[in-house]
Design an enzyme around this catalytic site. Sequence first.
Site, PDB file in Angstrom:
ATOM      1  N   ASN A 111     -10.433  -2.998 -10.645  1.00 47.49           N
ATOM      2  CA  ASN A 111      -9.575  -3.725  -9.703  1.00 47.49           C
ATOM      3  C   ASN A 111     -10.341  -4.118  -8.445  1.00 47.49           C
ATOM      4  OD1 ASN A 111      -7.266  -3.347 -11.340  1.00 47.49           O
ATOM      5  ND2 ASN A 111      -7.021  -1.282 -10.514  1.00 47.49           N
ATOM      6  N   HIS A 147       5.557  -0.737 -10.576  1.00 49.09           N
ATOM      7  CA  HIS A 147       4.536   0.284 -10.845  1.00 49.09           C
ATOM      8  C   HIS A 147       5.143   1.677 -10.986  1.00 49.09           C
ATOM      9  CE1 HIS A 147       0.947   2.783  -9.695  1.00 49.09           C
ATOM     10  NE2 HIS A 147       0.356   1.878 -10.441  1.00 49.09           N
ATOM     11  N   GLU A 159       6.909  -5.945  -6.339  1.00 49.43           N
ATOM     12  CA  GLU A 159       5.473  -6.045  -6.077  1.00 49.43           C
ATOM     13  C   GLU A 159       5.105  -7.483  -5.747  1.00 49.43           C
ATOM     14  OE1 GLU A 159       3.103  -4.293  -9.216  1.00 49.43           O
ATOM     15  OE2 GLU A 159       4.534  -2.669  -9.428  1.00 49.43           O
ATOM     16  N   SER A 213       1.047  -5.433 -11.627  1.00 52.39           N
ATOM     17  CA  SER A 213      -0.241  -4.844 -11.976  1.00 52.39           C
ATOM     18  C   SER A 213      -0.658  -5.054 -13.428  1.00 52.39           C
ATOM     19  CB  SER A 213      -0.245  -3.350 -11.647  1.00 52.39           C
ATOM     20  OG  SER A 213       0.866  -2.714 -12.220  1.00 52.39           O
ATOM     21  N   ASP A 268       5.338  -3.809  -2.574  1.00 53.08           N
ATOM     22  CA  ASP A 268       4.066  -3.144  -2.846  1.00 53.08           C
ATOM     23  C   ASP A 268       3.073  -4.245  -3.204  1.00 53.08           C
ATOM     24  OD1 ASP A 268       1.886  -1.967  -4.085  1.00 53.08           O
ATOM     25  OD2 ASP A 268       3.066  -0.483  -5.172  1.00 53.08           O
ATOM     26  N   HIS A 310      -1.989  -5.435  -5.442  1.00 54.19           N
ATOM     27  CA  HIS A 310      -2.893  -6.397  -6.085  1.00 54.19           C
ATOM     28  C   HIS A 310      -2.962  -7.731  -5.358  1.00 54.19           C
ATOM     29  CE1 HIS A 310      -3.420  -3.769  -9.549  1.00 54.19           C
ATOM     30  NE2 HIS A 310      -2.148  -3.470  -9.374  1.00 54.19           N
ATOM     31  N   LYS A 345      -8.096  -1.447  -4.445  1.00 59.96           N
ATOM     32  CA  LYS A 345      -8.333  -2.646  -5.240  1.00 59.96           C
ATOM     33  C   LYS A 345      -9.256  -3.593  -4.469  1.00 59.96           C
ATOM     34  CE  LYS A 345      -4.736  -0.963  -7.830  1.00 59.96           C
ATOM     35  NZ  LYS A 345      -3.481  -0.259  -7.630  1.00 59.96           N
TER      36      LYS A 345
HETATM   37  C1  PLP Z   1      -2.710   0.931  -7.988  1.00 61.99           C
HETATM   38  C2  PLP Z   1      -1.298   0.785  -7.570  1.00 61.99           C
HETATM   39  C3  PLP Z   1      -0.667   1.753  -6.803  1.00 61.99           C
HETATM   40  C4  PLP Z   1      -1.309   3.065  -6.503  1.00 61.99           C
HETATM   41  O1  PLP Z   1      -2.215   2.921  -5.485  1.00 61.99           O
HETATM   42  P1  PLP Z   1      -3.371   4.032  -5.364  1.00 61.99           P
HETATM   43  O2  PLP Z   1      -3.892   3.809  -4.011  1.00 61.99           O
HETATM   44  O3  PLP Z   1      -4.317   3.752  -6.458  1.00 61.99           O
HETATM   45  O4  PLP Z   1      -2.689   5.355  -5.516  1.00 61.99           O
HETATM   46  C5  PLP Z   1       0.597   1.492  -6.339  1.00 61.99           C
HETATM   47  N1  PLP Z   1       1.239   0.364  -6.658  1.00 61.99           N
HETATM   48  C6  PLP Z   1       0.676  -0.572  -7.429  1.00 61.99           C
HETATM   49  C7  PLP Z   1       1.435  -1.813  -7.738  1.00 61.99           C
HETATM   50  C8  PLP Z   1      -0.605  -0.386  -7.929  1.00 61.99           C
HETATM   51  O5  PLP Z   1      -1.143  -1.299  -8.722  1.00 61.99           O
END
Ligand code: PLP
Length: 384
Positions: free
Chosen positions: A47, A133, A175, A179, A204, A207, A235
């Site tokens: 990522n 997620h 999101e 993801s 969230d 990405h 990421k």
């Molecule tokens: C990777 C991810 C997370 C978790 O984040 P980390 O910092 O890796 O714990 C949370 N939400 C989404 C949408 C993700 O892709």
Amino acid sequence: MSWQQKIDDSLMQRRAAQALRVRLPVSQGAGRWLRQGDARWLNFSSNDYLGLSQHPQIVAAWQQGASQYGTGSGGSGHVTGYSVAHQALEAALADRLGYPRALLFISGFAANQATIAALLHKGDRIIADRLSHASLLEAASLSPAELRRFTHNDGEHLQTLLAKPVAGQQLVVTEGIFSMDGDSAPLADIAARTRSANGWLMVDDAHGIGVCGDGRGSCAAQGVKPELLVVTFGKAFGLSGAAVLCSDSVAEYLLQFARHLIYSTAMPPAQAVALQTALAVVMSEEGDARRETLRQHIGRFRQGAQQLGWRLTSSESAIQPLIVGENAPTLALAERLRQQGCWLSAIRPPTVPAGTARLRITLTAAHLQDDIDRLLEVLDAAGR
Ligand SMILES: *Cc1c(COP(=O)(O)O)cnc(C)c1O
């Protein structure tokens, strides 16, 4: 059933379904290459969208931070773990992303868990996109609040759920970029529907941050300002950690009630120093250039894969899934591609819905144009 039997049975079922998860100890897992011992593959699985995990300035910032602050933070931020480096990073994030406050968390998983656990109580309702997620859905299902899920990216379904009587508050969760599918949420529509029901929106953007628009992510690119914006640094930032962007009062509230902040060691100050440099790179002309390289790779890949007859999703992001269907052929395809020097991950249920096992191809600014062509060539051969 004994403990031992219960555990053995679960493992056996996973194995039989070809769904056993294994880890691979690599010597390099992010950037252009995946390396293991002397072998290397072009890495289409990380990522590290902007290729910042290997950025010399960011590496140097971490080293300098460690020289200045030592290795660990020494405690929870509520005791002695909150340094001026953390404070400066929070201020810079809030300023860049246009919020009064930012609070740092050790990971995106922790940020989502803590925020949902602290804000939602019995009588409240969480309405989450069905494809959210695991960290969001798990937090929501552990919460005493009611959990409803709306059809992926379906504003009308969301509105129907928002209209149902509720005793307390409603939080809509989605999101910026999904993801496993790489598509983006219609944030303006979702925000408007949420607002007219007096709910709050939590996005969230794990990405999207660093990648979408000018680097400020999906929300800024779509002109939307959710009450709660979660950004993560594992990421595009090439490090790890996360931040919740919010109002002053929500930040104060989270400082009182977010247990992941209170009862957990703060991230190392050196990491906050490195993140400050990563933020500067992400928002600079160099960041623009990296985003442009990534955009070109995405376009080249999509055009090439379509010409070769692969069925693509609507994703225009760095996440380009090739949906195969069942587990066994997906694993076999991933294996053939690896034999040809391209590292791709097979993503299987329960991470994705049953029958939609896929290769999750991720493109990054660390790739060269030749790497994209090589991937297409190898896909063509494997497809035939
Ligand atoms: C990777 C991810 C997370 C978790 O984040 P980390 O910092 O890796 O714990 C949370 N939400 C989404 C949408 C993700 O892709």
